[in-house]
Design an enzyme around this catalytic site. Structure first.
Site, PDB file in Angstrom:
ATOM      1  N   TYR A 142       0.839  -1.211   0.000  1.00 39.43           N
ATOM      2  CA  TYR A 142       0.000   0.000   0.000  1.00 39.43           C
ATOM      3  C   TYR A 142       0.872   1.258   0.000  1.00 39.43           C
ATOM      4  O   TYR A 142       0.701   2.161  -0.838  1.00 39.43           O
ATOM      5  CB  TYR A 142      -0.931  -0.018   1.226  1.00 39.43           C
ATOM      6  CG  TYR A 142      -1.653   1.290   1.475  1.00 39.43           C
ATOM      7  CD1 TYR A 142      -2.723   1.674   0.668  1.00 39.43           C
ATOM      8  CD2 TYR A 142      -1.271   2.141   2.509  1.00 39.43           C
ATOM      9  CE1 TYR A 142      -3.384   2.886   0.894  1.00 39.43           C
ATOM     10  CE2 TYR A 142      -1.922   3.333   2.745  1.00 39.43           C
ATOM     11  CZ  TYR A 142      -2.977   3.712   1.943  1.00 39.43           C
ATOM     12  OH  TYR A 142      -3.629   4.908   2.164  1.00 39.43           O
ATOM     13  N   ARG A 210      -0.674   8.883  17.763  1.00 37.53           N
ATOM     14  CA  ARG A 210      -1.078   9.143  16.381  1.00 37.53           C
ATOM     15  C   ARG A 210      -1.423  10.626  16.242  1.00 37.53           C
ATOM     16  O   ARG A 210      -1.792  11.280  17.218  1.00 37.53           O
ATOM     17  CB  ARG A 210      -2.320   8.314  16.005  1.00 37.53           C
ATOM     18  CG  ARG A 210      -2.106   6.803  15.997  1.00 37.53           C
ATOM     19  CD  ARG A 210      -1.197   6.358  14.859  1.00 37.53           C
ATOM     20  NE  ARG A 210      -0.968   4.917  14.878  1.00 37.53           N
ATOM     21  CZ  ARG A 210       0.040   4.315  15.497  1.00 37.53           C
ATOM     22  NH1 ARG A 210       0.926   5.017  16.176  1.00 37.53           N
ATOM     23  NH2 ARG A 210       0.184   3.002  15.430  1.00 37.53           N
TER      24      ARG A 210
HETATM   25  N1  LIG Z   1      -8.532   7.710   6.105  1.00 40.85           N
HETATM   26  C1  LIG Z   1      -7.276   8.061   6.334  1.00 40.85           C
HETATM   27  O1  LIG Z   1      -6.902   8.378   7.457  1.00 40.85           O
HETATM   28  C2  LIG Z   1      -6.272   8.113   5.205  1.00 40.85           C
HETATM   29  C3  LIG Z   1      -4.920   8.286   5.526  1.00 40.85           C
HETATM   30  C4  LIG Z   1      -3.976   8.332   4.497  1.00 40.85           C
HETATM   31  C5  LIG Z   1      -4.390   8.269   3.188  1.00 40.85           C
HETATM   32  N2  LIG Z   1      -5.715   8.082   2.891  1.00 40.85           N
HETATM   33  C6  LIG Z   1      -6.097   8.035   1.482  1.00 40.85           C
HETATM   34  O2  LIG Z   1      -7.207   8.898   1.294  1.00 40.85           O
HETATM   35  C7  LIG Z   1      -8.059   8.376   0.279  1.00 40.85           C
HETATM   36  C8  LIG Z   1      -9.472   8.245   0.782  1.00 40.85           C
HETATM   37  O3  LIG Z   1      -9.473   7.359   1.895  1.00 40.85           O
HETATM   38  P1  LIG Z   1     -10.783   7.028   2.742  1.00 40.85           P
HETATM   39  O4  LIG Z   1     -10.365   6.842   4.141  1.00 40.85           O
HETATM   40  O5  LIG Z   1     -11.848   8.002   2.422  1.00 40.85           O
HETATM   41  O6  LIG Z   1     -11.138   5.587   2.179  1.00 40.85           O
HETATM   42  P2  LIG Z   1     -12.446   5.041   1.471  1.00 40.85           P
HETATM   43  O7  LIG Z   1     -12.230   3.576   1.290  1.00 40.85           O
HETATM   44  O8  LIG Z   1     -13.658   5.469   2.228  1.00 40.85           O
HETATM   45  O9  LIG Z   1     -12.433   5.786   0.071  1.00 40.85           O
HETATM   46  C9  LIG Z   1     -11.784   5.294  -1.083  1.00 40.85           C
HETATM   47  C10 LIG Z   1     -12.772   5.364  -2.227  1.00 40.85           C
HETATM   48  O10 LIG Z   1     -12.126   4.954  -3.436  1.00 40.85           O
HETATM   49  C11 LIG Z   1     -13.005   4.076  -4.145  1.00 40.85           C
HETATM   50  N3  LIG Z   1     -12.195   3.253  -5.033  1.00 40.85           N
HETATM   51  C12 LIG Z   1     -11.319   2.272  -4.696  1.00 40.85           C
HETATM   52  N4  LIG Z   1     -10.750   1.748  -5.797  1.00 40.85           N
HETATM   53  C13 LIG Z   1     -11.266   2.417  -6.863  1.00 40.85           C
HETATM   54  C14 LIG Z   1     -11.085   2.304  -8.264  1.00 40.85           C
HETATM   55  N5  LIG Z   1     -10.232   1.417  -8.787  1.00 40.85           N
HETATM   56  N6  LIG Z   1     -11.806   3.119  -9.068  1.00 40.85           N
HETATM   57  C15 LIG Z   1     -12.675   4.022  -8.542  1.00 40.85           C
HETATM   58  N7  LIG Z   1     -12.884   4.166  -7.209  1.00 40.85           N
HETATM   59  C16 LIG Z   1     -12.181   3.373  -6.384  1.00 40.85           C
HETATM   60  C17 LIG Z   1     -13.710   3.309  -3.038  1.00 40.85           C
HETATM   61  O11 LIG Z   1     -14.906   2.681  -3.460  1.00 40.85           O
HETATM   62  C18 LIG Z   1     -13.966   4.428  -2.035  1.00 40.85           C
HETATM   63  O12 LIG Z   1     -15.155   5.114  -2.322  1.00 40.85           O
HETATM   64  C19 LIG Z   1      -7.440   7.031  -0.147  1.00 40.85           C
HETATM   65  O13 LIG Z   1      -6.639   7.260  -1.290  1.00 40.85           O
HETATM   66  C20 LIG Z   1      -6.550   6.667   1.033  1.00 40.85           C
HETATM   67  O14 LIG Z   1      -5.477   5.851   0.636  1.00 40.85           O
HETATM   68  C21 LIG Z   1      -6.659   7.990   3.871  1.00 40.85           C
END
Ligand SMILES: NC(=O)c1ccc[n+]([C@@H]2O[C@H](COP(=O)([O-])OP(=O)(O)OC[C@H]3O[C@@H](n4cnc5c(N)ncnc54)[C@H](O)[C@@H]3O)[C@@H](O)[C@H]2O)c1
Length: 310
Positions: A142, A210
């Site tokens: 990841y 964190r």
């Molecule tokens: N939540 C956190 O604390 C955090 C921390 C670091 C990075 N991130 C990054 O932030 C972003 C959003 O995270 P989140 O927590 O809202 O997660 P989440 O899983 O709620 O959102 C990710 C979204 O991407 C969609 N998705 C996945 N693969 C896809 C594809 N191939 N095509 C189209 N859509 C796709 C999923 O259905 C989902 O709606 C992500 O990129 C994640 O890696 C989140």
């Protein structure tokens, strides 16, 4: 004519808040989401176009990016264990999506892309706070895929002038978060224990720390990243609070916010691979985006608890 933005992963936790933020700014929004981890109901009541599809497919990404001014790329499967279990699928979701969106941006002449990257790129190097100029030390597919995405964006800046901002989020929390999220699932879990009147259980001594940042602050970072002039065309910026809190203190704060007793804690052995401490340096985001978190942990927790827990 009001500009159109593409939010990839707009059906997810953070993405749906970004959609809300853009609509509040008067932008038009198109969402591309395969709903693998997100939910269509996260977009209920939001006046946006929704395309269901896989952003890793070039033709889908290209179709979604037609007539778009800016891309917000949040589409990913944000799970470290899943990326170990299914590295090829993880590469599709967490890296190929970025490549397809870069190609779509080039095809349509889109000027700027805001990429949701991750503090996971730092690994567990002991130095704190984490600053963007530290050597990346990804410890999972990841994290590796997020880093590769940043590298691809730097190459796209050179190749065809794509402006990008990679936002390395720390632990984002808020309403609609997925309770199984490795970043902030702990807050959903704690909220459930509180609701059920359970005593808390901690892995290790509970003193691991964190940097929790409220989702509305992350939205403000995204909006600024899409519009400010950039000092160099491919920027990398940490997005956190710049303060860390121990898991024990998080529990105590949550109890205080909810007006409940903290209860007798139970301790389990520490989980293997858990990062001990994490804290962002947000100096660069402050300087480049004027980013300053506006929600305290208490305020963010109160707002999060005000919503039904999943
Ligand atoms: N939540 C956190 O604390 C955090 C921390 C670091 C990075 N991130 C990054 O932030 C972003 C959003 O995270 P989140 O927590 O809202 O997660 P989440 O899983 O709620 O959102 C990710 C979204 O991407 C969609 N998705 C996945 N693969 C896809 C594809 N191939 N095509 C189209 N859509 C796709 C999923 O259905 C989902 O709606 C992500 O990129 C994640 O890696 C989140």
């Amino acid at each position: 004519m009001i500009g159109l933005d593409l939010v990839v992963g707009g059906g997810g936790f953070i993405g749906s808040h970004v959609v809300e933020g853009l609509l509040a700014e008067g932008r038009q929004v198109r969402v591309l989401d395969d709903f693998s981890t997100g939910h269509a109901h996260n977009l209920d009541g939001l006046d946006c176009q929704v395309m269901e599809g896989d952003a890793a497919e070039e033709s889908t990404a290209r179709a979604a990016a037609a007539d778009v001014e800016r891309i917000f790329h949040l589409g990913a499967r944000p799970s470290v264990p899943w990326s170990f279990e299914f590295p090829e699928l993880a590469e599709q979701a967490n890296y190929q999506t970025t490549l397809s969106l870069i190609a779509a941006a080039q095809h349509h002449g889109i000027r700027r892309l805001v990429f949701s990257s991750s503090s996971a790129i730092y690994g567990d190097a002991p130095k704190l706070p984490k600053a963007e100029n530290m050597q990346p030390a990804p410890q999972s597919p990841y994290a590796e895929h997020k880093l590769q995405g940043e590298v691809a964006l730097a190459a796209a800046a050179k190749d065809f002038g794509l402006e990008s901002v990679s936002l390395r989020y720390f632990n984002v929390f808020g309403p609609r978060q997925d309770p199984s999220s490795p970043y902030s699932g702990v807050i959903s879990l704690f909220a459930r224990w509180l609701h059920e009147g359970k005593n808390p259980t901690f892995y290790g001594d509970g003193l691991q720390t964190r940097d929790f940042v409220f989702v509305k602050d992350v939205v403000r970072a995204n909006l600024a990243a899409a519009s400010v002039p950039l000092s160099t065309p491919a920027r990398i910026l940490n997005i956190g609070c710049g303060r860390s809190v121990s898991i024990l203190d998080l529990w105590a704060t949550l109890c205080r916010v909810a007006g409940k007793e903290t209860g007798e804690p139970h301790f389990l052995p520490a989980r293997q691979g858990d990062v001990r401490h994490s804290c962002a340096s947000i100096a660069r985001a402050q300087q480049e985006l004027g980013f300053q978190p506006q929600f305290t942990l208490e305020q963010g927790l109160a707002l999060t608890l005000g919503f039904p827990q999943p």
